[in-house]
Design an enzyme around this catalytic site. Sequence first.
Site, short mmCIF file in Angstrom:
data_model
loop_
_atom_site.label_atom_id
_atom_site.label_comp_id
_atom_site.label_asym_id
_atom_site.label_seq_id
_atom_site.Cartn_x
_atom_site.Cartn_y
_atom_site.Cartn_z
N LYS A 34 0.84 -1.21 0.00
CA LYS A 34 0.00 0.00 0.00
C LYS A 34 0.87 1.25 0.00
O LYS A 34 2.08 1.17 0.29
CB LYS A 34 -0.91 -0.02 1.23
CG LYS A 34 -0.15 -0.04 2.56
CD LYS A 34 -1.07 -0.44 3.71
CE LYS A 34 -0.31 -0.44 5.02
NZ LYS A 34 -1.11 -1.03 6.12
N ARG A 129 -10.26 -0.77 15.67
CA ARG A 129 -10.24 0.17 14.55
C ARG A 129 -11.20 -0.32 13.49
O ARG A 129 -12.23 0.30 13.25
CB ARG A 129 -8.81 0.33 14.01
CG ARG A 129 -8.68 1.39 12.93
CD ARG A 129 -7.26 1.54 12.41
NE ARG A 129 -6.73 0.31 11.84
CZ ARG A 129 -5.51 0.18 11.32
NH1 ARG A 129 -4.69 1.22 11.30
NH2 ARG A 129 -5.09 -0.97 10.84
N TYR A 254 16.23 29.70 8.87
CA TYR A 254 14.99 30.34 9.29
C TYR A 254 14.82 30.30 10.81
O TYR A 254 15.03 29.26 11.44
CB TYR A 254 13.78 29.63 8.66
CG TYR A 254 13.62 29.90 7.19
CD1 TYR A 254 13.44 31.19 6.71
CD2 TYR A 254 13.65 28.86 6.27
CE1 TYR A 254 13.29 31.44 5.35
CE2 TYR A 254 13.49 29.09 4.92
CZ TYR A 254 13.31 30.38 4.46
OH TYR A 254 13.16 30.61 3.13
N MET A 302 12.55 24.25 2.58
CA MET A 302 11.83 23.49 1.55
C MET A 302 12.78 22.71 0.65
O MET A 302 12.54 21.56 0.32
CB MET A 302 10.98 24.45 0.70
CG MET A 302 10.05 23.73 -0.26
SD MET A 302 9.09 24.85 -1.30
CE MET A 302 8.00 25.60 -0.11
C1 LIG Z 1 -0.30 -2.02 6.69
C2 LIG Z 1 -0.84 -3.34 7.08
C3 LIG Z 1 0.02 -4.44 7.22
C4 LIG Z 1 1.52 -4.33 7.17
O1 LIG Z 1 1.98 -3.77 8.37
P1 LIG Z 1 3.54 -3.63 8.71
O2 LIG Z 1 3.58 -3.19 10.12
O3 LIG Z 1 4.08 -2.60 7.78
O4 LIG Z 1 4.15 -4.96 8.47
C5 LIG Z 1 -0.56 -5.67 7.46
N1 LIG Z 1 -1.89 -5.82 7.58
C6 LIG Z 1 -2.74 -4.78 7.49
C7 LIG Z 1 -4.20 -4.98 7.66
C8 LIG Z 1 -2.24 -3.50 7.25
O5 LIG Z 1 -3.08 -2.47 7.16
#
Ligand SMILES: *Cc1c(COP(=O)(O)O)cnc(C)c1O
Length: 358
Positions: A34, A129, A254, A302
């Site tokens: 992802k 969640r 800055y 930046m």
């Molecule tokens: C992002 C995610 C993972 C991977 O998690 P890591 O901590 O990066 O290994 C696995 N399962 C779900 C449902 C996730 O959202």
Amino acid sequence: MKAATATINLNALASNLKKVKEQSPESKIMAVVKANAYGHGLQHVATHAHGADAFGVARIEEALQMRASGVVKPILLLEGFYSSGDLPVLVTNNIQTVVHCEEQLAALEQAELETPVVVWLKIDSGMHRLGVRPEDFSSFVKRLKACDNVAKPLRYMSHFGCADELDKSITQEQTELFLSLTDGCEGERSLAASAGLLAWEQSRLDWVRPGIIMYGVSPFNDKTASELGYRPVMTLKSHLISVREVKKGESVGYGGVWTSKRDTKVGVLAIGYGDGYPRTAPNGTPVLVNGREVPIAGRVSMDMLTVDLGPNANDKVGDEAILWGELLPAEKVAAHIGTIAYELVTKLTSRVEMEYID
Ligand SMILES: *Cc1c(COP(=O)(O)O)cnc(C)c1O
């Protein structure tokens, strides 16, 4: 010379996937890609992750992008679909989905699909969640089993909230709840992401879902990936565009948030928050210049950031600097900034040149 380059070592990726397999030999690997493969480049990672049995993504667009680049392995939407109009797209593109709520279940029941969709029922085992509550589990199972749009056998998953905290009992409790709910169920099960597969042997089950560790970054606070036998895949580099004398008592950048306590040399690097290097990085955050760690001195701008090279520095304009990666773990940098390495690698902007090596 490019201002900022992220070098992605595809060998390290392969070696990390191999290591996951060694650690969890009985499990299949759902490689989590992802968010543009955690900033590493979705297409390159997906087409080089030969050790993966399937992929996990968060958005349907990510799955479609992978199909467009020729990826044929199974892909799972880890949060499921967001609207019923997505269901025919899942069917056409052979994309699996999580079901975590009543709305998704109802959409599946009402859809008219040519082929059933592979469904992973997500259970809320304690993170609170996403997922169906334990008391609703059996009614979801019953309805999903009765639904012709759902491929059988049904699959089951859950996610840990604190798997990186080894002294907490919640992970064990989540595992026990998940195992007891799904005990005797026919379909495959998945519980562990990176921290789970590394630290909680009982959670490995049929599928592990490594994200961060596959990229050679540790999910733990107190252990780097190298200490766990994994290799950083991304090395973020820039170079010096200026080496300047700064006198004792002078402030740099800055807001003048850093004042030199001595006559010294300050190096200016061609990378800043416009590239995704966090502006919140405080004075003292380490940067690797010619093999030695030097501290950030002054606020990240930046397009640039400044480091204190020290009074005796011989560094020259054009010399390379490593912001994180091999020899400077992103975990260590993240700790200075008060974030996690996940966020560092994921947030690079499109201005950073991506370079892939094999
Ligand atoms: C992002 C995610 C993972 C991977 O998690 P890591 O901590 O990066 O290994 C696995 N399962 C779900 C449902 C996730 O959202």
